[in-house]
Design an enzyme around this catalytic site. Sequence first.
Site, PDB file in Angstrom:
ATOM      1  N   GLU A   1      15.160  14.991  -4.028  1.00 37.21           N
ATOM      2  CA  GLU A   1      15.152  13.178  -4.229  1.00 37.21           C
ATOM      3  C   GLU A   1      16.896  12.554  -3.407  1.00 37.21           C
ATOM      4  OE1 GLU A   1      14.817   9.975  -3.358  1.00 37.21           O
ATOM      5  OE2 GLU A   1      13.116  10.739  -3.704  1.00 37.21           O
TER       6      GLU A   1
ATOM      7  N   TYR B   1       0.557  -8.345   4.012  1.00 36.96           N
ATOM      8  CA  TYR B   1       0.899  -8.559   2.999  1.00 36.96           C
ATOM      9  C   TYR B   1       1.833  -8.593   1.814  1.00 36.96           C
ATOM     10  CZ  TYR B   1       2.144  -3.139   2.480  1.00 36.96           C
ATOM     11  OH  TYR B   1       2.734  -2.019   2.419  1.00 36.96           O
TER      12      TYR B   1
ATOM     13  N   GLU C   1       3.397 -15.963  11.517  1.00 37.90           N
ATOM     14  CA  GLU C   1       2.772 -15.352  11.750  1.00 37.90           C
ATOM     15  C   GLU C   1       1.831 -14.643  13.229  1.00 37.90           C
ATOM     16  OE1 GLU C   1      -0.070 -12.372  13.145  1.00 37.90           O
ATOM     17  OE2 GLU C   1       2.226 -12.231  11.297  1.00 37.90           O
TER      18      GLU C   1
ATOM     19  N   THR D   1       9.607  -8.988   7.721  1.00 40.73           N
ATOM     20  CA  THR D   1       8.242  -8.375   6.881  1.00 40.73           C
ATOM     21  C   THR D   1       7.461  -8.351   8.101  1.00 40.73           C
ATOM     22  OG1 THR D   1       7.215 -10.045   6.036  1.00 40.73           O
ATOM     23  CG2 THR D   1       8.576  -9.051   4.971  1.00 40.73           C
TER      24      THR D   1
ATOM     25  N   ASP E   1       3.680   7.999   4.476  1.00 40.45           N
ATOM     26  CA  ASP E   1       3.869   7.474   4.932  1.00 40.45           C
ATOM     27  C   ASP E   1       4.167   7.579   5.899  1.00 40.45           C
ATOM     28  OD1 ASP E   1       3.646   5.219   2.464  1.00 40.45           O
ATOM     29  OD2 ASP E   1       5.296   4.289   2.851  1.00 40.45           O
TER      30      ASP E   1
ATOM     31  N   ALA F   1       0.729   2.918  -1.481  1.00 31.11           N
ATOM     32  CA  ALA F   1       0.709   4.252  -2.804  1.00 31.11           C
ATOM     33  C   ALA F   1       0.137   5.667  -3.033  1.00 31.11           C
ATOM     34  CB  ALA F   1       1.378   3.547  -3.945  1.00 31.11           C
TER      35      ALA F   1
ATOM     36  N   HIS G   1     -21.100  -9.361 -20.388  1.00 31.44           N
ATOM     37  CA  HIS G   1     -20.948 -10.932 -20.572  1.00 31.44           C
ATOM     38  C   HIS G   1     -20.148 -11.504 -21.114  1.00 31.44           C
ATOM     39  CE1 HIS G   1     -22.340 -14.573 -19.017  1.00 31.44           C
ATOM     40  NE2 HIS G   1     -22.537 -15.068 -20.713  1.00 31.44           N
TER      41      HIS G   1
END
Length: 457
Positions: free
Chosen positions: A39, A176, A196, A261, A305, A313, A437
Site C-alpha cells: 500500500e 452520484y 450537468e 466530479t 476500479d 467498493a 410492521h
Amino acid sequence: MNIANETKEFDVLVIGSGPGGYTAAKRAAEAGLRVAVAERERIGGVCTNVGCIPSKVLISEAHRFEIGGRSNLDFAEVQAFKDAVVQKQSGGVGFLLKNKYTETFRGEARLISDHEAIIDQGGTSTRIRFEHCILATGSRPIELPAFPFGGRILSSTEALGLQQVPESLIVIGGGYIGIELGQTFAKFGSKVTILEGGDQILPGFEAELTRPVAKKLQENQVDIFTGAIAERVEQQPDRVTVHFKENGNPRQATAQYVLVTVGRRPNTDGNLGLDRAGVKLAERGLIPVDEQGRTNVPHIFAIGDIVAGPALAHKAYYEAKVAVEALTHHHAKVDYRALPLVVFSDPEVASVGWSETDARARGTEVVTGRASYAINGRALALRAAEGFVKIVAEKETERIIGAQIVGAEASNLIAELALAIEMSATLEDIALTIHAHPTLGEIVMEAAEAAIAKRRK
C-alpha cells in the site's frame, strides 16, 4: 536498475489495500496462503480514507443538521467526528491484515516481471517473488485540462477535507458524487450550483427515480443546469468564475470554490510496471479480465476500479472473493446480475438488475409493481413520505429481474431485492414473506403484491 535490500517469497502479492485489496488478502490468508500486501498511501484505500466512509459521515451529519433546524453548526466538530470514524475504519482494516499469513508493506509496488515486484519503502526496498498477484490499485478523480486541481478548484478529496463550509460552491458533474457532496454542502448552508452535461442529474438512472432528488435539491436552494458544458475558469484570490454553455448558450457562475466530479481514472499508469509483467491494457486505462478476474497473464488478477464496470467498493469486494476462489483452484466466476447501485442523496436512490426499459429493450416481456412511501406508516413517522419501490419481473415466470427504489433507506432496502435476484426468487416469494410492521420493508412486499395483481388480472 532494481536493487532490493532483501527478497521475500509469497504465494500471493496484493497491490492495494482498498476494499478489493484487503478483502482479497483476508480471504487468501484464510485459505492458508502466504500473502504480501503493498500500500503506497493509507491502509484502507480511497474508500476508507477519502471516499465512501468520510463522505457518508458528512452526508449523515448534514441530514441531522437539517432536521435539527439548521442551528448551531460546529463544522470543526463535524470534521473531527468524520476523522475519528475514518481512523477507526482504517485501523480496523489494519487489524484484519495482521495475522500470521499476511505481511503489509507500506510503499509503492512496481512489477519487474510476471512473478516479481519491487516495493519501494522510502529509502529501502523489498523484492517480492509471488506465485499469484492481485492488482487492486483503485482509481483517482478525473482532472479536466481546463480545470486543473489546485487553489479553488477541488476534487472530492479536497472537498471532504474543507475546514469551513463554503459560502458558495459550483459542482461540475451531476453524477452520484456531485449530487451527494453538492447536496451535503447545500444542507450545511452553501449556495450550490450543479452543472450537468446530460439532460438529467444522475445519468444512468431512470428519470422517474431522479425527479424526487431534483425536487429536494430545489428545496435546498440548489441551482441545477442540465445540458451544461463547463469550458473555462477564472480564479481570483477569494472566488472562482466558471464559464459554461447551457444547451449552447453562454453562461457563467461565480462561487468560492469549484468541485469537479466528472468520474474517476484507473490507477494503472505511472510506475506499476504492467508492461514488464506482460499485462495488457485496454481503452481508458482499464485492464481486460475474464470472468474470474484473470488478466491475459493467467496468474495475475485485476479487480475493482481498474476493470470494466462501475467504480463501486462492493463490486471490488465481490471480485476479490471470486479471484481468491479462482486462484485456490475453486470454480468461481463473476455474475453481476445482482449488483446494486446506490446514491446516498436525499432521498436515496437504489437500483439492482434490469430496469423496465432495459428488459423491454432486450425483448423480455415483463410485469411491474409499484408501491409508494406515501401511505407507509413508518415512512410517515419518519417524515419521509416521498418515494416509491418498483419491482420488475418476467411476466411468464414472475421471476424478479430488477428493482428500483427512491426514498428513505433505499440503500438498505435494495439488499432484499438483490438477494431475490441472486436466488431467482419470484414475486410470490417476496409477497409471502412476512415483513415486520411498521417498517419500510413493507413497501417492498406491497410492490410485489401490486405486480402479482397486475399479472393475474
